[in-house]
Write an enzyme that holds these catalytic residues in place. Sequence first.
Site, PDB file in Angstrom:
ATOM      1  N   LYS A 175      -2.667   5.994  -4.544  1.00 61.13           N
ATOM      2  CA  LYS A 175      -3.792   6.903  -4.278  1.00 61.13           C
ATOM      3  C   LYS A 175      -3.534   8.269  -4.904  1.00 61.13           C
ATOM      4  O   LYS A 175      -2.373   8.706  -4.948  1.00 61.13           O
ATOM      5  CB  LYS A 175      -3.968   7.092  -2.760  1.00 61.13           C
ATOM      6  CG  LYS A 175      -3.869   5.806  -1.956  1.00 61.13           C
ATOM      7  CD  LYS A 175      -4.025   6.002  -0.458  1.00 61.13           C
ATOM      8  CE  LYS A 175      -3.732   4.707   0.302  1.00 61.13           C
ATOM      9  NZ  LYS A 175      -2.340   4.553   0.730  1.00 61.13           N
ATOM     10  N   HIS A 191      -7.653   9.551  -2.165  1.00 62.29           N
ATOM     11  CA  HIS A 191      -7.014   9.488  -0.839  1.00 62.29           C
ATOM     12  C   HIS A 191      -7.884  10.099   0.273  1.00 62.29           C
ATOM     13  O   HIS A 191      -7.973   9.548   1.372  1.00 62.29           O
ATOM     14  CB  HIS A 191      -5.657  10.202  -0.916  1.00 62.29           C
ATOM     15  CG  HIS A 191      -4.652   9.729   0.084  1.00 62.29           C
ATOM     16  ND1 HIS A 191      -3.311   9.702  -0.161  1.00 62.29           N
ATOM     17  CD2 HIS A 191      -4.794   9.264   1.353  1.00 62.29           C
ATOM     18  CE1 HIS A 191      -2.668   9.244   0.906  1.00 62.29           C
ATOM     19  NE2 HIS A 191      -3.554   8.972   1.834  1.00 62.29           N
ATOM     20  N   TYR A 206       3.301   9.641  -0.364  1.00 65.57           N
ATOM     21  CA  TYR A 206       4.415   9.018   0.366  1.00 65.57           C
ATOM     22  C   TYR A 206       5.756   9.219  -0.342  1.00 65.57           C
ATOM     23  O   TYR A 206       6.806   8.933   0.217  1.00 65.57           O
ATOM     24  CB  TYR A 206       4.167   7.512   0.587  1.00 65.57           C
ATOM     25  CG  TYR A 206       2.835   7.152   1.223  1.00 65.57           C
ATOM     26  CD1 TYR A 206       2.034   8.109   1.828  1.00 65.57           C
ATOM     27  CD2 TYR A 206       2.373   5.830   1.216  1.00 65.57           C
ATOM     28  CE1 TYR A 206       0.803   7.772   2.387  1.00 65.57           C
ATOM     29  CE2 TYR A 206       1.150   5.494   1.783  1.00 65.57           C
ATOM     30  CZ  TYR A 206       0.370   6.472   2.353  1.00 65.57           C
ATOM     31  OH  TYR A 206      -0.841   6.126   2.901  1.00 65.57           O
ATOM     32  N   ASP A 254       0.830  -1.202   0.000  1.00 67.57           N
ATOM     33  CA  ASP A 254       0.000   0.000   0.000  1.00 67.57           C
ATOM     34  C   ASP A 254       0.864   1.253   0.000  1.00 67.57           C
ATOM     35  O   ASP A 254       1.532   1.556   0.987  1.00 67.57           O
ATOM     36  CB  ASP A 254      -0.895   0.022   1.247  1.00 67.57           C
ATOM     37  CG  ASP A 254      -1.815   1.234   1.244  1.00 67.57           C
ATOM     38  OD1 ASP A 254      -2.886   1.137   0.627  1.00 67.57           O
ATOM     39  OD2 ASP A 254      -1.448   2.276   1.818  1.00 67.57           O
TER      40      ASP A 254
HETATM   41  P1  NAD Z   1       0.686   1.450  11.825  1.00 72.45           P
HETATM   42  O1  NAD Z   1      -0.502   1.441  12.709  1.00 72.45           O
HETATM   43  O2  NAD Z   1       0.846   0.393  10.805  1.00 72.45           O
HETATM   44  O3  NAD Z   1       1.944   1.500  12.785  1.00 72.45           O
HETATM   45  C1  NAD Z   1       3.227   1.508  12.281  1.00 72.45           C
HETATM   46  C2  NAD Z   1       4.216   1.644  13.419  1.00 72.45           C
HETATM   47  O4  NAD Z   1       4.137   0.509  14.286  1.00 72.45           O
HETATM   48  C3  NAD Z   1       5.619   1.680  12.841  1.00 72.45           C
HETATM   49  O5  NAD Z   1       6.223   2.870  13.252  1.00 72.45           O
HETATM   50  C4  NAD Z   1       6.346   0.504  13.433  1.00 72.45           C
HETATM   51  O6  NAD Z   1       7.515   0.946  14.044  1.00 72.45           O
HETATM   52  C5  NAD Z   1       5.426  -0.041  14.495  1.00 72.45           C
HETATM   53  N1  NAD Z   1       5.324  -1.506  14.350  1.00 72.45           N
HETATM   54  C6  NAD Z   1       4.962  -2.207  13.234  1.00 72.45           C
HETATM   55  N2  NAD Z   1       4.932  -3.521  13.506  1.00 72.45           N
HETATM   56  C7  NAD Z   1       5.278  -3.671  14.803  1.00 72.45           C
HETATM   57  C8  NAD Z   1       5.418  -4.789  15.641  1.00 72.45           C
HETATM   58  N3  NAD Z   1       5.181  -6.014  15.193  1.00 72.45           N
HETATM   59  N4  NAD Z   1       5.812  -4.581  16.927  1.00 72.45           N
HETATM   60  C9  NAD Z   1       6.040  -3.327  17.390  1.00 72.45           C
HETATM   61  N5  NAD Z   1       5.909  -2.224  16.638  1.00 72.45           N
HETATM   62  C10 NAD Z   1       5.531  -2.394  15.355  1.00 72.45           C
HETATM   63  O7  NAD Z   1       0.760   2.919  11.171  1.00 72.45           O
HETATM   64  P2  NAD Z   1       0.692   3.616   9.764  1.00 72.45           P
HETATM   65  O8  NAD Z   1       1.967   3.478   9.028  1.00 72.45           O
HETATM   66  O9  NAD Z   1       0.175   4.981  10.032  1.00 72.45           O
HETATM   67  O10 NAD Z   1      -0.458   2.825   8.951  1.00 72.45           O
HETATM   68  C11 NAD Z   1      -0.193   1.721   8.121  1.00 72.45           C
HETATM   69  C12 NAD Z   1      -0.325   2.075   6.657  1.00 72.45           C
HETATM   70  O11 NAD Z   1      -1.618   2.576   6.363  1.00 72.45           O
HETATM   71  C13 NAD Z   1       0.604   3.209   6.199  1.00 72.45           C
HETATM   72  O12 NAD Z   1       1.935   2.815   6.099  1.00 72.45           O
HETATM   73  C14 NAD Z   1      -0.055   3.568   4.895  1.00 72.45           C
HETATM   74  O13 NAD Z   1       0.274   2.630   3.891  1.00 72.45           O
HETATM   75  C15 NAD Z   1      -1.534   3.470   5.261  1.00 72.45           C
HETATM   76  N6  NAD Z   1      -2.137   4.763   5.653  1.00 72.45           N
HETATM   77  C16 NAD Z   1      -3.135   5.267   4.895  1.00 72.45           C
HETATM   78  C17 NAD Z   1      -3.726   6.467   5.228  1.00 72.45           C
HETATM   79  C18 NAD Z   1      -4.836   7.021   4.381  1.00 72.45           C
HETATM   80  O14 NAD Z   1      -5.199   8.195   4.569  1.00 72.45           O
HETATM   81  N7  NAD Z   1      -5.379   6.262   3.470  1.00 72.45           N
HETATM   82  C19 NAD Z   1      -3.299   7.181   6.359  1.00 72.45           C
HETATM   83  C20 NAD Z   1      -2.285   6.639   7.134  1.00 72.45           C
HETATM   84  C21 NAD Z   1      -1.723   5.425   6.788  1.00 72.45           C
END
Ligand code: NAD
Length: 270
Positions: free
Chosen positions: A74, A107, A49, A44
Site C-alpha cells: 500500500k 492506504h 509496516y 498483506d
Molecule cells: P487482527 O485482528 O488480525 O489481530 C491480530 C492479533 O490477534 C495478534 O496480536 C495475535 O496475537 C492475535 N491472534 C491471531 N490469531 C489468533 C488466534 N488464533 N488465537 C488467539 N489470538 C490470535 O489485527 P491486525 O493485525 O490489526 O489486522 C490484520 C491485518 O490487517 C494487519 O496485520 C494488516 O496486514 C492489516 N491492516 C490493515 C490496515 C489498513 O489500514 N489497511 C489497518 C490495520 C491492519
Amino acid sequence: MMNVTLANGIQMPVLGLGVWKTTEGAEVEEAVSFALNNGYRHIDTATLYRNEVGVGAGVRNSSIPRSDIFVTTKVWNDDQGYGNTLRAFDQSQRNLDIDYIDLYLVHWPVKGKYKESWRALERLYTEGRVKAIGVSNFLQHHLDDLLPSVEIRPMVNQLEHHPYLVQSSLQQYCKAQGIQFEAWSPLMQGGIFSIPLLETLSAKYGKSIAQIVLRWNVQNGIATIPKSVTPERIIENSQIFDFELDAADMQAIDQLDKGQRVGPDPDVFC
Ligand code: NAD
C-alpha cells in the site's frame, strides 16, 4: 485455498496473512514462509509496516512458486499524490524484490490527494506493473467522490471489519459497485476472544473463536487477513474451510455490531 474473483478477473485468495507490527527481518521472513508452506497464498503488507524486504525474502524462500502467491502492499499517506505514489511504488518493488506486486492499495483517503494517488495507480495498472489496484479505508462518501472521475475502478476496498464493526451498508455498497470488501483487524486485534456469543458458537461447532469469526468473513464473501507470527495460530486461522456456519448464526454474529472501531476513523485520521 478459496479465491474471490476481482472485477478484472484476477483471483485473490480469500484468506491472507497480515503482517502489521511483524518485525522486519527474521520474524516476518519466517512468518511469511511458514504461512506459505502451510497453505496460505496471500500476504498483506504496506510501506508503513517497514517489513517489505522481509516479506519479499519470505516469499522467495518459501517452497511455493511466485505465480501461486498474491502479495498486497500500500502507498502510505505521506507518499500520496501522483509523482510521489509512482516513486513509492518503485521503492516497494525494490524492497519486495518479487518480480511483481499483485495488489496495490491507496492506504487511506488522504484529503485533497487521493484522486491524484488513484491516477498514479491507474497508470501502474495500465502499464501492466501491478495485477490489481484498490483502496483502503474509503467510506461510501470517499468512493462517491472518487468513482465519477476514474478510468479504472478500484477492485478492492480494505476496511476495518469484525463483529463489533460490521458496516453492512458499506458492504452492500461495495458489492453493488463490484468492489471486493476485505477485512482488516478481523480478530479485533485480539478483542473478539471475550465475546460470549462467540464462545457459545465455538463450543457448538468445535472450532476456535478465531476460526468462527474468520469463517463468518469468508462465508460472507469477505476477504480476510488475520495477523499472527505464532505457527500454531497461523495454522489454526487457516482451518476454516471444513465447516459451515448456519444462516441464523451468521446473522447473530452480524447483530453483534456496535459500530465500534479498534483502529482510526477514516474521517478523523485523514
Ligand atoms: P487482527 O485482528 O488480525 O489481530 C491480530 C492479533 O490477534 C495478534 O496480536 C495475535 O496475537 C492475535 N491472534 C491471531 N490469531 C489468533 C488466534 N488464533 N488465537 C488467539 N489470538 C490470535 O489485527 P491486525 O493485525 O490489526 O489486522 C490484520 C491485518 O490487517 C494487519 O496485520 C494488516 O496486514 C492489516 N491492516 C490493515 C490496515 C489498513 O489500514 N489497511 C489497518 C490495520 C491492519
